[in-house]
Scaffold this active site. Sequence first.
Site, PDB file in Angstrom:
ATOM      1  N   GLY A 126       0.871  -1.167  -0.071  1.00 56.57           N
ATOM      2  CA  GLY A 126      -0.120  -0.012   0.014  1.00 56.57           C
ATOM      3  C   GLY A 126       1.008   1.137   0.151  1.00 56.57           C
ATOM      4  O   GLY A 126       0.630   2.017   0.511  1.00 56.57           O
ATOM      5  N   GLY A 185      -0.218   4.874  -1.234  1.00 56.93           N
ATOM      6  CA  GLY A 185      -1.244   5.455  -0.633  1.00 56.93           C
ATOM      7  C   GLY A 185      -0.741   6.811   0.152  1.00 56.93           C
ATOM      8  O   GLY A 185       0.439   7.100   0.241  1.00 56.93           O
ATOM      9  N   GLN A 186      -1.664   7.280   1.036  1.00 61.39           N
ATOM     10  CA  GLN A 186      -1.360   8.857   1.685  1.00 61.39           C
ATOM     11  C   GLN A 186      -0.110   8.723   2.735  1.00 61.39           C
ATOM     12  O   GLN A 186       0.781   9.248   2.790  1.00 61.39           O
ATOM     13  CB  GLN A 186      -2.600   9.249   2.552  1.00 61.39           C
ATOM     14  N   TYR A 188     -15.477  -0.183   8.686  1.00 57.88           N
ATOM     15  CA  TYR A 188     -13.983   0.084   8.851  1.00 57.88           C
ATOM     16  C   TYR A 188     -13.515  -0.176  10.158  1.00 57.88           C
ATOM     17  O   TYR A 188     -12.639  -0.861  10.646  1.00 57.88           O
ATOM     18  CB  TYR A 188     -13.944   1.704   8.283  1.00 57.88           C
ATOM     19  N   LYS A 212     -11.093  -2.817  11.838  1.00 53.33           N
ATOM     20  CA  LYS A 212     -10.153  -2.332  12.549  1.00 53.33           C
ATOM     21  C   LYS A 212      -9.973  -2.949  14.054  1.00 53.33           C
ATOM     22  O   LYS A 212      -8.589  -3.701  14.452  1.00 53.33           O
ATOM     23  CB  LYS A 212      -9.812  -0.803  12.852  1.00 53.33           C
TER      24      LYS A 212
HETATM   25  P1  NAD Z   1      -4.865   5.158   1.393  1.00 48.73           P
HETATM   26  O1  NAD Z   1      -6.291   4.586   0.685  1.00 48.73           O
HETATM   27  O2  NAD Z   1      -4.165   6.440   0.906  1.00 48.73           O
HETATM   28  O3  NAD Z   1      -3.690   3.936   0.756  1.00 48.73           O
HETATM   29  C1  NAD Z   1      -3.948   2.609   0.900  1.00 48.73           C
HETATM   30  C2  NAD Z   1      -3.224   2.101  -0.435  1.00 48.73           C
HETATM   31  O4  NAD Z   1      -3.382   0.646  -0.472  1.00 48.73           O
HETATM   32  C3  NAD Z   1      -3.618   2.588  -1.646  1.00 48.73           C
HETATM   33  O5  NAD Z   1      -2.345   3.138  -2.653  1.00 48.73           O
HETATM   34  C4  NAD Z   1      -4.082   1.407  -2.554  1.00 48.73           C
HETATM   35  O6  NAD Z   1      -3.934   1.419  -3.768  1.00 48.73           O
HETATM   36  C5  NAD Z   1      -3.618   0.100  -1.626  1.00 48.73           C
HETATM   37  N1  NAD Z   1      -4.291  -0.986  -1.951  1.00 48.73           N
HETATM   38  C6  NAD Z   1      -5.611  -1.302  -1.662  1.00 48.73           C
HETATM   39  N2  NAD Z   1      -6.085  -2.368  -1.929  1.00 48.73           N
HETATM   40  C7  NAD Z   1      -4.794  -3.147  -2.194  1.00 48.73           C
HETATM   41  C8  NAD Z   1      -4.634  -4.225  -2.463  1.00 48.73           C
HETATM   42  N3  NAD Z   1      -5.593  -5.193  -2.619  1.00 48.73           N
HETATM   43  N4  NAD Z   1      -3.373  -4.779  -2.766  1.00 48.73           N
HETATM   44  C9  NAD Z   1      -2.431  -3.794  -2.634  1.00 48.73           C
HETATM   45  N5  NAD Z   1      -2.579  -2.564  -2.359  1.00 48.73           N
HETATM   46  C10 NAD Z   1      -3.935  -2.202  -2.272  1.00 48.73           C
HETATM   47  O7  NAD Z   1      -4.850   4.951   2.986  1.00 48.73           O
HETATM   48  P2  NAD Z   1      -3.755   5.603   3.969  1.00 48.73           P
HETATM   49  O8  NAD Z   1      -4.675   6.525   4.509  1.00 48.73           O
HETATM   50  O9  NAD Z   1      -2.368   5.733   3.495  1.00 48.73           O
HETATM   51  O10 NAD Z   1      -4.136   4.545   5.058  1.00 48.73           O
HETATM   52  C11 NAD Z   1      -3.030   3.448   5.367  1.00 48.73           C
HETATM   53  C12 NAD Z   1      -3.465   2.565   6.679  1.00 48.73           C
HETATM   54  O11 NAD Z   1      -3.463   3.404   7.677  1.00 48.73           O
HETATM   55  C13 NAD Z   1      -4.703   1.917   6.373  1.00 48.73           C
HETATM   56  O12 NAD Z   1      -4.726   0.634   7.123  1.00 48.73           O
HETATM   57  C14 NAD Z   1      -5.651   3.054   7.104  1.00 48.73           C
HETATM   58  O13 NAD Z   1      -6.818   2.215   7.756  1.00 48.73           O
HETATM   59  C15 NAD Z   1      -4.686   3.335   8.169  1.00 48.73           C
HETATM   60  N6  NAD Z   1      -5.116   4.838   8.719  1.00 48.73           N
HETATM   61  C16 NAD Z   1      -5.022   5.771   7.979  1.00 48.73           C
HETATM   62  C17 NAD Z   1      -5.625   7.020   8.567  1.00 48.73           C
HETATM   63  C18 NAD Z   1      -5.312   8.389   7.822  1.00 48.73           C
HETATM   64  O14 NAD Z   1      -5.895   9.471   8.100  1.00 48.73           O
HETATM   65  N7  NAD Z   1      -4.775   8.283   6.450  1.00 48.73           N
HETATM   66  C19 NAD Z   1      -6.010   6.942   9.798  1.00 48.73           C
HETATM   67  C20 NAD Z   1      -5.980   5.928  10.492  1.00 48.73           C
HETATM   68  C21 NAD Z   1      -5.584   4.685  10.062  1.00 48.73           C
HETATM   69  C1  AKB Z   2     -10.736   7.876   8.178  1.00 50.77           C
HETATM   70  O1  AKB Z   2     -11.302   8.872   8.104  1.00 50.77           O
HETATM   71  O2  AKB Z   2     -11.357   6.898   8.011  1.00 50.77           O
HETATM   72  C2  AKB Z   2      -9.359   7.675   8.314  1.00 50.77           C
HETATM   73  C3  AKB Z   2      -9.226   7.096   9.682  1.00 50.77           C
HETATM   74  C4  AKB Z   2      -9.550   8.174  11.043  1.00 50.77           C
HETATM   75  O3  AKB Z   2      -9.085   5.968  10.235  1.00 50.77           O
HETATM   76  N1  AKB Z   2      -8.557   9.057   8.255  1.00 50.77           N
END
Ligand code: NAD
Ligand code: AKB
Length: 312
Positions: A10, A13-14, A144, A148
Amino acid sequence: MIKEKILVIGASGQIGVELTLALRKIYGNANVVASDLREENDLLKGTGPYVSMDVMNKEMLHVQVIRQNITQIYLLAAILSATGEKNPNLAWSINMQSLLNVLDIAKEEKINKVYWPSSVAVFGPTSPKKDCPQQTVIEPITVYGISKYAGEFWCNYYHQRWGLDVRSIRYPGLISYKSAPGGGTTDYAVEIFHEALDEKKYECFLEADTYLPMMYMPDAIRATIELMEAPAEKIKIRTAYNISGMSFSPKEIAAEIKKHIPAFTISYKPDYRQQIANSWPQSIDDSVARNDWGWHEEYDLEKMTKDMFENL
Ligand code: NAD
Ligand code: AKB
């Protein structure tokens, strides 16, 4: 010292983009393999190895782990809260199966460490709203959040039963300027900066006084690396750690942005994401992470806003 070879799943992603770049600085470009379903993010291009891979394909994942001599896995692939509510079956399937695939392979291949993030989305309407503690009532109402919370217990299970060194953080909403957020309820706090610069106005999908726990990406990346580098005996929570950065509402971040762009205005048109936000705590008590591995945040709303505008 063991020579680590890290797989980030992943990575486009962000969080993935910034975490991959940070890990490459520490472990060397060639020792951090980025992978994603979608194409390699532009910021990663030319900085190290990239593999196009679907984490749901367990065989292919297993082959990559063996072929690349992987010793640590960071699993970031997931469907986030807002996108998850549009397709609950897909969110459950991807969020759970990706984790089970990684945990199983990590156990079989004796992977040194696994990182998998949880979220403040594990909490639900019955959890305390303010300074939500590490251990409390946890009854999530989004798919979601359910995924988690279940994932946290799978991590704990693999640790207790097979000694797998798997670590996790409940991230708050993350704010960053390098890569775009991917379908969460807290995404407004990133969009607002781009709209402020481009349009000098923003229509927010949450109500003015919706307080949520948030964190600036540099803090989140540092927290992740500090947790992963902490001695194993300090990691007493094997579900996931609460960590806190800041807490603000759309009205408060708009006021902070106005200090930099005086003409900026905000309007409000709440949608289905309001209900998700209402179910989450407004702020988080992270005293357990502070005590166990020394977590502390560096950015508040003012410092983050200044840094966002300097970099965007
Ligand atoms: P994102 O959606 O920006 O990135 C996720 C990446 O996973 C994407 O690039 C997507 O293409 C890839 N992906 C999706 N399905 C896939 C698959 N089957 N195989 C391979 N790659 C795949 O998410 P993020 O914000 O970078 O979040 C990363 C992790 O952190 C997640 O578990 C999310 O729940 C967790 N998280 C994020 C936040 C936030 O604010 N960004 C907050 C809490 C938790
Ligand atoms: C979302 O809003 O889904 C994420 C998170 C807090 O897990 N940024």
